[in-house]
Design a protein around this motif. Structure first.
Motif, mmCIF file in Angstrom:
data_model
loop_
_atom_site.group_PDB
_atom_site.id
_atom_site.type_symbol
_atom_site.label_atom_id
_atom_site.label_comp_id
_atom_site.label_asym_id
_atom_site.label_seq_id
_atom_site.Cartn_x
_atom_site.Cartn_y
_atom_site.Cartn_z
ATOM 1 N N ASP A 23 0.833 -1.203 0.000
ATOM 2 C CA ASP A 23 0.000 0.000 0.000
ATOM 3 C C ASP A 23 0.867 1.252 0.000
ATOM 4 O OD1 ASP A 23 0.855 -0.503 2.618
ATOM 5 O OD2 ASP A 23 -1.007 0.187 3.523
ATOM 6 N N ARG A 24 2.004 1.207 0.667
ATOM 7 C CA ARG A 24 2.916 2.360 0.670
ATOM 8 C C ARG A 24 3.495 2.617 -0.714
ATOM 9 N NH1 ARG A 24 6.548 2.301 6.122
ATOM 10 N NH2 ARG A 24 4.817 2.368 7.581
ATOM 11 N N GLU A 25 3.880 1.552 -1.390
ATOM 12 C CA GLU A 25 4.424 1.720 -2.738
ATOM 13 C C GLU A 25 3.359 2.281 -3.679
ATOM 14 O OE1 GLU A 25 6.809 -0.710 -6.249
ATOM 15 O OE2 GLU A 25 6.261 -1.760 -4.412
ATOM 16 N N LEU A 26 2.139 1.769 -3.589
ATOM 17 C CA LEU A 26 1.056 2.286 -4.422
ATOM 18 C C LEU A 26 0.789 3.751 -4.113
ATOM 19 C CD1 LEU A 26 -1.167 1.933 -6.511
ATOM 20 C CD2 LEU A 26 -2.643 1.096 -4.669
ATOM 21 N N ALA A 27 0.787 4.122 -2.841
ATOM 22 C CA ALA A 27 0.584 5.519 -2.468
ATOM 23 C C ALA A 27 1.672 6.401 -3.066
ATOM 24 C CB ALA A 27 0.553 5.659 -0.948
ATOM 25 N N GLY A 28 2.900 5.908 -3.084
ATOM 26 C CA GLY A 28 4.001 6.663 -3.677
ATOM 27 C C GLY A 28 3.848 6.849 -5.173
ATOM 28 N N VAL A 29 3.404 5.795 -5.841
ATOM 29 C CA VAL A 29 3.193 5.858 -7.290
ATOM 30 C C VAL A 29 2.107 6.888 -7.619
ATOM 31 C CG1 VAL A 29 2.279 4.527 -9.243
ATOM 32 C CG2 VAL A 29 4.049 3.544 -7.790
ATOM 33 N N ILE A 30 1.044 6.885 -6.831
ATOM 34 C CA ILE A 30 -0.042 7.849 -7.053
ATOM 35 C C ILE A 30 0.434 9.256 -6.708
ATOM 36 C CG2 ILE A 30 -2.342 8.547 -6.279
ATOM 37 C CD1 ILE A 30 -2.974 5.511 -6.039
ATOM 38 N N ALA A 31 1.192 9.391 -5.637
ATOM 39 C CA ALA A 31 1.738 10.704 -5.270
ATOM 40 C C ALA A 31 2.674 11.242 -6.350
ATOM 41 C CB ALA A 31 2.474 10.616 -3.933
ATOM 42 N N ASP A 32 3.340 10.337 -7.051
ATOM 43 C CA ASP A 32 4.244 10.747 -8.138
ATOM 44 C C ASP A 32 3.500 11.078 -9.425
ATOM 45 O OD1 ASP A 32 6.460 10.529 -6.522
ATOM 46 O OD2 ASP A 32 7.033 8.546 -7.247
ATOM 47 N N GLY A 33 2.161 10.928 -9.422
ATOM 48 C CA GLY A 33 1.381 11.386 -10.562
ATOM 49 C C GLY A 33 0.590 10.364 -11.338
ATOM 50 N N ALA A 34 0.673 9.078 -10.984
ATOM 51 C CA ALA A 34 -0.129 8.082 -11.701
ATOM 52 C C ALA A 34 -1.605 8.369 -11.461
ATOM 53 C CB ALA A 34 0.215 6.678 -11.233
ATOM 54 N N ARG A 35 -2.400 8.403 -12.533
ATOM 55 C CA ARG A 35 -3.820 8.706 -12.401
ATOM 56 C C ARG A 35 -4.719 7.678 -13.073
ATOM 57 N NH1 ARG A 35 -2.289 10.855 -8.806
ATOM 58 N NH2 ARG A 35 -2.387 13.019 -8.183
ATOM 59 N N THR A 36 -4.141 6.656 -13.664
ATOM 60 C CA THR A 36 -4.925 5.593 -14.284
ATOM 61 C C THR A 36 -4.341 4.247 -13.871
ATOM 62 O OG1 THR A 36 -3.565 5.407 -16.283
ATOM 63 C CG2 THR A 36 -5.370 7.037 -16.329
ATOM 64 N N GLU A 37 -5.144 3.199 -14.060
ATOM 65 C CA GLU A 37 -4.669 1.859 -13.774
ATOM 66 C C GLU A 37 -3.446 1.532 -14.629
ATOM 67 O OE1 GLU A 37 -7.716 2.828 -14.423
ATOM 68 O OE2 GLU A 37 -9.150 1.844 -13.120
ATOM 69 N N GLU A 38 -3.459 1.995 -15.864
ATOM 70 C CA GLU A 38 -2.336 1.734 -16.767
ATOM 71 C C GLU A 38 -1.064 2.417 -16.273
ATOM 72 O OE1 GLU A 38 -5.367 2.849 -17.826
ATOM 73 O OE2 GLU A 38 -6.087 0.982 -18.715
ATOM 74 N N GLU A 39 -1.186 3.661 -15.795
ATOM 75 C CA GLU A 39 -0.005 4.372 -15.286
ATOM 76 C C GLU A 39 0.540 3.693 -14.036
ATOM 77 O OE1 GLU A 39 -1.105 8.814 -16.981
ATOM 78 O OE2 GLU A 39 -1.466 8.387 -14.865
ATOM 79 N N VAL A 40 -0.358 3.197 -13.181
ATOM 80 C CA VAL A 40 0.089 2.456 -11.997
ATOM 81 C C VAL A 40 0.825 1.197 -12.444
ATOM 82 C CG1 VAL A 40 -0.696 1.085 -10.015
ATOM 83 C CG2 VAL A 40 -1.681 3.354 -10.439
ATOM 84 N N GLY A 41 0.253 0.472 -13.389
ATOM 85 C CA GLY A 41 0.899 -0.743 -13.890
ATOM 86 C C GLY A 41 2.258 -0.477 -14.497
ATOM 87 N N ASP A 42 2.366 0.611 -15.250
ATOM 88 C CA ASP A 42 3.661 0.970 -15.843
ATOM 89 C C ASP A 42 4.694 1.297 -14.770
ATOM 90 O OD1 ASP A 42 2.611 0.633 -18.375
ATOM 91 O OD2 ASP A 42 2.333 2.789 -18.744
ATOM 92 N N ALA A 43 4.256 1.925 -13.679
ATOM 93 C CA ALA A 43 5.184 2.361 -12.641
ATOM 94 C C ALA A 43 5.633 1.241 -11.710
ATOM 95 C CB ALA A 43 4.548 3.481 -11.820
ATOM 96 N N CYS A 44 4.707 0.309 -11.379
ATOM 97 C CA CYS A 44 5.079 -0.696 -10.378
ATOM 98 C C CYS A 44 4.555 -2.094 -10.678
ATOM 99 C CB CYS A 44 4.596 -0.264 -8.995
ATOM 100 S SG CYS A 44 2.799 -0.203 -8.835
ATOM 101 N N ALA A 45 3.883 -2.273 -11.796
ATOM 102 C CA ALA A 45 3.341 -3.553 -12.265
ATOM 103 C C ALA A 45 2.048 -3.965 -11.569
ATOM 104 C CB ALA A 45 4.358 -4.680 -12.185
ATOM 105 N N ALA A 46 1.617 -3.259 -10.530
ATOM 106 C CA ALA A 46 0.364 -3.623 -9.868
ATOM 107 C C ALA A 46 -0.780 -3.562 -10.871
ATOM 108 C CB ALA A 46 0.082 -2.681 -8.702
ATOM 109 N N GLY A 47 -1.637 -4.575 -10.833
ATOM 110 C CA GLY A 47 -2.780 -4.620 -11.717
ATOM 111 C C GLY A 47 -2.525 -5.265 -13.060
ATOM 112 N N THR A 48 -1.294 -5.695 -13.301
ATOM 113 C CA THR A 48 -0.966 -6.265 -14.608
ATOM 114 C C THR A 48 -0.870 -7.790 -14.589
ATOM 115 O OG1 THR A 48 1.427 -6.063 -14.293
ATOM 116 C CG2 THR A 48 0.287 -4.164 -15.261
ATOM 117 N N GLY A 49 -1.102 -8.383 -13.421
ATOM 118 C CA GLY A 49 -1.055 -9.841 -13.314
ATOM 119 C C GLY A 49 -2.451 -10.418 -13.437
ATOM 120 N N CYS A 50 -2.956 -10.947 -12.351
ATOM 121 C CA CYS A 50 -4.272 -11.609 -12.369
ATOM 122 C C CYS A 50 -5.434 -10.622 -12.410
ATOM 123 C CB CYS A 50 -4.412 -12.532 -11.167
ATOM 124 S SG CYS A 50 -4.661 -11.662 -9.591
ATOM 125 N N GLY A 51 -5.204 -9.386 -11.985
ATOM 126 C CA GLY A 51 -6.249 -8.360 -12.034
ATOM 127 C C GLY A 51 -7.118 -8.259 -10.797
#
Length: 77
Positions: A23-51
């Motif tokens: 959750d901390r890593e995801l919060a950091g990714v969002i704080a760094d500007g990710a605003r879509t599921e795709e941007e989160v996936g590009d930044a840390c891979a979350a959401g790109t596996g099983c979904g």
């Protein structure tokens, strides 16, 4: 991510199990500007596996941007 104490390591909450994204890593990714599921996936891979974590990711994105996921064009029509 900085080294965590044993107590902090035990308290870590994973948002994405497939890629061990906390959750901390995801919060950091969002704080760094990710605003879509795709941007989160590009930044840390979350959401790109099983979904299974996409709902949690969307909740976090919506907390950062209450309009996330809304099609404003559709509402205006």
């Amino acid at each position: 991510m900085p080294d965590l104490s044993p107590a902090q390591e035990c308290a870590r909450v994973y948002v994405c199990i497939c890629f061990a994204v906390s959750d901390r890593e995801l919060a950091g990714v969002i704080a760094d500007g990710a605003r879509t599921e795709e941007e989160v996936g590009d930044a840390c891979a979350a959401g790109t596996g099983c979904g299974n974590c996409l709902d949690r990711i969307c909740d976090r994105l919506r907390a950062a941007d209450p309009l996330h996921g809304l099609d404003l064009r559709e509402r205006a029509a």
